[in-house]
Design a protein around this motif. Structure first.
Motif, PDB file in Angstrom:
ATOM      1  N   GLN A 468       0.612  -1.173   0.024  1.00 37.19           N
ATOM      2  CA  GLN A 468       0.128  -0.024   0.114  1.00 37.19           C
ATOM      3  C   GLN A 468       0.749   1.253  -0.117  1.00 37.19           C
ATOM      4  N   PHE A 469       0.283   2.278  -0.688  1.00 39.87           N
ATOM      5  CA  PHE A 469       0.691   3.605  -0.353  1.00 39.87           C
ATOM      6  C   PHE A 469      -0.242   4.323   0.715  1.00 39.87           C
ATOM      7  N   ARG A 470       0.416   4.703   1.693  1.00 40.55           N
ATOM      8  CA  ARG A 470      -0.138   5.437   2.742  1.00 40.55           C
ATOM      9  C   ARG A 470       0.077   6.876   2.833  1.00 40.55           C
ATOM     10  N   VAL A 471      -1.074   7.587   2.781  1.00 36.97           N
ATOM     11  CA  VAL A 471      -0.966   9.124   2.755  1.00 36.97           C
ATOM     12  C   VAL A 471      -0.933   9.324   4.385  1.00 36.97           C
ATOM     13  N   LEU A 472       0.152  10.131   4.660  1.00 35.69           N
ATOM     14  CA  LEU A 472       0.611  10.207   5.936  1.00 35.69           C
ATOM     15  C   LEU A 472       0.091  11.609   6.127  1.00 35.69           C
ATOM     16  N   GLU A 473       0.532  12.773   5.542  1.00 41.60           N
ATOM     17  CA  GLU A 473      -0.022  14.000   5.763  1.00 41.60           C
ATOM     18  C   GLU A 473      -0.481  14.651   4.370  1.00 41.60           C
ATOM     19  N   ARG A 474      -1.221  15.701   4.531  1.00 43.18           N
ATOM     20  CA  ARG A 474      -1.692  16.477   3.359  1.00 43.18           C
ATOM     21  C   ARG A 474      -1.680  17.729   3.684  1.00 43.18           C
ATOM     22  N   HIS A 475      -1.466  18.736   2.814  1.00 44.64           N
ATOM     23  CA  HIS A 475      -1.229  20.387   3.358  1.00 44.64           C
ATOM     24  C   HIS A 475      -1.893  21.030   2.182  1.00 44.64           C
ATOM     25  N   GLN A 476      -2.538  22.094   2.421  1.00 43.93           N
ATOM     26  CA  GLN A 476      -3.116  22.955   1.046  1.00 43.93           C
ATOM     27  C   GLN A 476      -2.596  24.268   1.456  1.00 43.93           C
ATOM     28  N   LEU A 477      -2.034  25.164   0.407  1.00 45.11           N
ATOM     29  CA  LEU A 477      -1.677  26.435   0.741  1.00 45.11           C
ATOM     30  C   LEU A 477      -2.231  27.227  -0.315  1.00 45.11           C
ATOM     31  N   ARG A 478      -2.164  28.447   0.195  1.00 46.38           N
ATOM     32  CA  ARG A 478      -3.004  29.715  -0.575  1.00 46.38           C
ATOM     33  C   ARG A 478      -2.289  30.930  -0.475  1.00 46.38           C
ATOM     34  N   GLY A 479      -2.031  31.687  -1.298  1.00 49.22           N
ATOM     35  CA  GLY A 479      -1.490  32.969  -1.303  1.00 49.22           C
ATOM     36  C   GLY A 479      -0.152  33.243  -1.048  1.00 49.22           C
ATOM     37  N   LEU A 480       0.704  32.063  -1.341  1.00 48.06           N
ATOM     38  CA  LEU A 480       2.220  32.275  -1.349  1.00 48.06           C
ATOM     39  C   LEU A 480       3.011  32.271  -2.545  1.00 48.06           C
ATOM     40  N   ASP A 481       4.109  32.860  -2.681  1.00 46.40           N
ATOM     41  CA  ASP A 481       4.736  32.934  -3.955  1.00 46.40           C
ATOM     42  C   ASP A 481       5.945  31.732  -4.211  1.00 46.40           C
ATOM     43  N   PHE A 482       6.523  31.531  -5.122  1.00 43.56           N
ATOM     44  CA  PHE A 482       7.257  30.298  -5.152  1.00 43.56           C
ATOM     45  C   PHE A 482       8.238  30.106  -4.103  1.00 43.56           C
ATOM     46  N   GLU A 483       8.805  31.278  -3.761  1.00 42.70           N
ATOM     47  CA  GLU A 483       9.707  31.027  -2.627  1.00 42.70           C
ATOM     48  C   GLU A 483       9.118  30.581  -1.376  1.00 42.70           C
ATOM     49  N   GLN A 484       8.070  31.118  -1.060  1.00 42.14           N
ATOM     50  CA  GLN A 484       7.339  30.784   0.139  1.00 42.14           C
ATOM     51  C   GLN A 484       6.941  29.301   0.042  1.00 42.14           C
ATOM     52  N   GLN A 485       6.544  28.923  -1.057  1.00 42.44           N
ATOM     53  CA  GLN A 485       6.157  27.789  -1.338  1.00 42.44           C
ATOM     54  C   GLN A 485       7.310  26.437  -1.004  1.00 42.44           C
ATOM     55  N   ALA A 486       8.311  26.928  -1.690  1.00 42.07           N
ATOM     56  CA  ALA A 486       9.529  26.281  -1.529  1.00 42.07           C
ATOM     57  C   ALA A 486       9.948  25.891  -0.023  1.00 42.07           C
ATOM     58  N   GLU A 487      10.107  27.061   0.877  1.00 37.45           N
ATOM     59  CA  GLU A 487      10.383  27.118   1.967  1.00 37.45           C
ATOM     60  C   GLU A 487       9.336  26.311   3.055  1.00 37.45           C
ATOM     61  N   PHE A 488       8.154  26.382   2.596  1.00 36.93           N
ATOM     62  CA  PHE A 488       7.069  25.349   3.471  1.00 36.93           C
ATOM     63  C   PHE A 488       7.325  23.931   3.112  1.00 36.93           C
ATOM     64  N   VAL A 512       9.410  26.877  -7.972  1.00 37.51           N
ATOM     65  CA  VAL A 512       9.496  26.008  -6.838  1.00 37.51           C
ATOM     66  C   VAL A 512      10.485  24.816  -7.150  1.00 37.51           C
ATOM     67  N   TYR A 513      10.301  24.309  -8.459  1.00 41.25           N
ATOM     68  CA  TYR A 513      11.089  23.055  -8.711  1.00 41.25           C
ATOM     69  C   TYR A 513      12.648  23.625  -8.705  1.00 41.25           C
ATOM     70  N   GLN A 514      12.804  24.711  -9.201  1.00 46.20           N
ATOM     71  CA  GLN A 514      14.461  25.097  -9.194  1.00 46.20           C
ATOM     72  C   GLN A 514      14.921  25.243  -7.974  1.00 46.20           C
ATOM     73  N   LEU A 515      14.262  25.772  -7.068  1.00 44.96           N
ATOM     74  CA  LEU A 515      14.637  26.132  -5.805  1.00 44.96           C
ATOM     75  C   LEU A 515      15.036  24.595  -4.988  1.00 44.96           C
ATOM     76  N   LEU A 516      14.036  23.714  -5.087  1.00 48.55           N
ATOM     77  CA  LEU A 516      14.256  22.667  -4.460  1.00 48.55           C
ATOM     78  C   LEU A 516      15.014  21.583  -5.204  1.00 48.55           C
ATOM     79  N   ALA A 517      15.271  21.838  -6.400  1.00 46.64           N
ATOM     80  CA  ALA A 517      16.258  20.796  -7.141  1.00 46.64           C
ATOM     81  C   ALA A 517      17.827  21.004  -7.114  1.00 46.64           C
ATOM     82  N   LYS A 518      17.986  22.688  -6.467  1.00 47.64           N
ATOM     83  CA  LYS A 518      19.306  22.773  -6.299  1.00 47.64           C
ATOM     84  C   LYS A 518      20.187  21.612  -5.377  1.00 47.64           C
TER      85      LYS A 518
END
Length: 621
Positions: A468-488, A512-518
């Motif tokens: 099984q794939f078990r979903v442990l956590e889920r989060h929904q975000l709103r109103g953040l720019d790409f840097e804030q999303q990456a930090e979250f 978001v991808y570019q910041l996290l893929a560094k």
């Protein structure tokens, strides 16, 4: 002048009393309080040779100064009486041969002195009744009776009920006024205080009638939300409640009667058997195996004194509970002439109505709640945040028709588990919720120009092939720019050992991808760049359908938003009309489905055949 009062002649030298020998100043005060003048006292001292510590006679002026400095005239009467008793007691004590009468008098004097001392303590600041009466002072000194556990006095019960009734919105008062209905079925908007209300209602009923109360929810954790509310309510009147099941007594019922039992159960029907009482079935439109569970639940309330209360937000017309709501379930086994027709429209049920099947039904959507005094919502903001069909389902009490959905509602609710009970290797409250084991993550970014939500999902990958794939956590975000999303994302993943993260890398997601893929951004994590195409969408949906139908996806039953997200994905034609695709329009008519896409970003890390994916960073275009 006050006439001199006779005093006992002091003993001859060699056998003086304690008063004469040690404290002439005190004896002078005692004579003064008994009516002697200052001159008389000085003459008396001269006659009997009373001298100062230096051996010189004590003149009248000295005695006068004692009087002024010690404020003999200002002394309270009780102190003067006390002094006389002490002088007499000292005189008797000094006698070498005491008669029986002397002993009796000494005992009486001692008790009088003790009584006067108590009066003095009582009159001082901080004095209390215990200073006057030893029995009062010691009445609590013995072993105390333990307060009754989970017990309400009549005053506490009355105050709790007053607090409850004073705080009701109009629609909650409608529920209260329908208490005489044996079966209530309520369709409600999200977050209007139904669980809160029914927890309070059940507690009041348990206190006043002694009836058992049983709470059924999709999981043990959800059922314990009832318990948490009830414990908080009791604290309002100073009653600490403990136990599970919880046993409650009160002064409103005879002491010999059994305590009311409060049971908090998940939807495992095997744990629900063998009990009886009023039952409350929370979110019944979202539970798996409703038919089987409802047989057990309704059996608990077979006796006519018990009540049944069902309340929930709407789910799908395909849910097994839907025919109970419409009355069709009752009609199935009846001949044509015995069937009933029930109007379940909002217009018919906005004020509550008892149908021909004896079930009292009520619909409370978010607009009804606002009209009933609930000011907790900004409805226009919610309309902007949710797509029309999502808003209608979550807040306007409209059921979803999943006939065109890529994922069937009943398949999705079958994925629900009681994570608190079933997942002993996971603790969301721990510093490392899943220990050092590997997790995968999926991220569907926020598209700022459309103002939709972003979603991050954390899942435990299968521990064995085909697991099984078990979903442990889920989060929904709103109103953040790409840097804030990456930090979250970095902050959430820091609690786990993340080995894979799939990101939709178009629009804001590209940043978001570019910041996290560094290098070093997410140590040990393979960051996958996902760019959607018709073929990729079809592959993702096909993979998810396979996983879900085989029972390989699991999430806590309280994550109802995951069910809604998958069901909102529909088959549709492209704008050219030539190709079939899957769509959950952002801000359009089909909902966001951001949680569903984030989960599918995780599932696609496993090949279609279910075997382990190759190692290393993957880039899908």
């Amino acid at each position: 002048m006050v006439a001199a009062m006779p005093i006992q002649t002091p003993p001859q030298p060699g056998a003086p009393s304690a008063m004469w020998q040690f404290d002439p100043r005190r004896h002078a005060r005692s004579l003064y309080w008994r009516g002697w003048g200052i001159t008389q006292i000085a003459q008396e001292f001269e006659l009997f040779g009373v001298a100062s510590e230096r051996g010189s006679p004590i003149p009248r002026a000295t005695i006068e100064s004692w009087k002024q400095r010690d404020a003999w005239d200002d002394a309270p009467s009780i102190r003067k009486i006390e002094d006389g008793l002490e002088i007499r007691l000292l005189t008797l004590i000094a006698k070498e041969k005491k008669t029986s009468a002397d002993l009796v008098e000494m005992d009486a004097l001692s008790r009088q002195i003790e009584s006067l001392a108590r009066v003095r303590r009582y009159e001082e600041p901080g004095g209390h009744a215990g200073d006057l009466n030893p029995k009062v002072a010691n009445r609590n000194a013995g072993p105390r009776r333990k307060p009754k556990k989970n017990h309400f006095t009549a005053d506490q019960a009355a105050e709790l009920k007053r607090i409850f009734l004073d705080g009701l919105y109009d629609y909650q008062l409608t529920w209260w006024n329908a208490l005489s209905q044996r079966t209530r079925m309520i369709l409600k908007s999200r977050q209007i205080g139904a669980t809160y209300y029914f927890a309070f209602e059940a507690l009041i009923d348990a206190i006043e009638t002694g009836r058992n109360q049983i709470f059924l929810s999709a999981s043990k954790a959800q059922a314990h939300q009832f318990r948490s509310y009830i414990v908080s309510f009791a604290k309002l009147v100073g009653v600490p409640l403990t136990g599970d099941p919880m046993l409650i007594t009160s002064d409103l019922r005879p002491e010999e009667e059994a305590a009311a039992e409060l049971h908090f159960l998940g939807t495992n029907f095997r744990t629900a058997q063998g009990r009886h009482g009023n039952f409350y079935f929370d979110e019944f439109f979202w539970v798996h195996s409703f038919e089987e569970l409802n047989k057990v639940a309704s059996g608990m309330a077979t006796h006519k004194k018990w009540r049944k209360t069902y309340f929930s937000t709407p789910s799908s017309v395909a849910h097994p509970a839907y025919p109970y709501w419409t009355g069709e379930r009752r009609n199935r086994r009846r001949k044509k002439e015995g069937r009933v027709s029930i109007d379940v429209s909002h217009k018919a049920l906005a004020a509550g109505s008892t149908g021909p099947d004896r079930i009292w039904r009520h619909i409370v959507n978010i607009e009804d709640a606002e009209a009933g005094g609930c000011d907790l919502f900004d409805i226009e903001e919610l309309r902007d945040e949710y797509a029309p069909d999502e808003f209608a389902n979550l807040f306007l009490c409209e059921f979803v028709d999943d006939s065109l959905s890529a994922f069937k509602f009943n398949d999705m609710i079958a994925c629900g588990v009681d994570s608190l009970v079933d997942w002993t290797d996971f603790n969301i409250e721990a510093e490392r919720p899943y220990g050092n084991r590997s997790i995968w993550a999926g991220y569907d970014p926020q598209e700022s120009e459309n103002g939709d939500n972003a979603a991050l999902v954390i899942a435990a990958p299968p521990l064995v092939e085909g697991g099984q794939f078990r979903v442990l956590e889920r989060h929904q975000l709103r109103g953040l720019d790409f840097e804030q999303q990456a930090e979250f994302i970095k902050a959430i993943l820091s609690r786990y050992t993340c080995t894979y993260l799939g990101i939709d890398a178009k629009g804001v997601g590209a940043g978001v991808y570019q910041l996290l893929a560094k290098p070093g951004a997410l140590p040990g994590c393979s960051v996958a760049k996902i760019e959607y195409s018709l073929e990729l969408k079809a592959q993702m949906v096909m993979k998810a359908q396979n996983v879900i139908r085989r029972g390989r996806l699991a999430f806590d039953v309280g994550m109802l938003d995951i069910v809604s997200a998958f069901v909102s994905i529909k088959k549709t034609l492209t704008s050219s009309g030539r190709n079939l695709t899957f769509k959950a329009g952002r801000g359009g008519d089909d909902g966001h489905a951001d949680l569903a896409w984030a989960i599918m970003h995780i599932l696609m890390n496993e090949p279609l055949d279910g075997k382990e994916a190759p190692k290393g960073t993957m880039e899908i275009i």
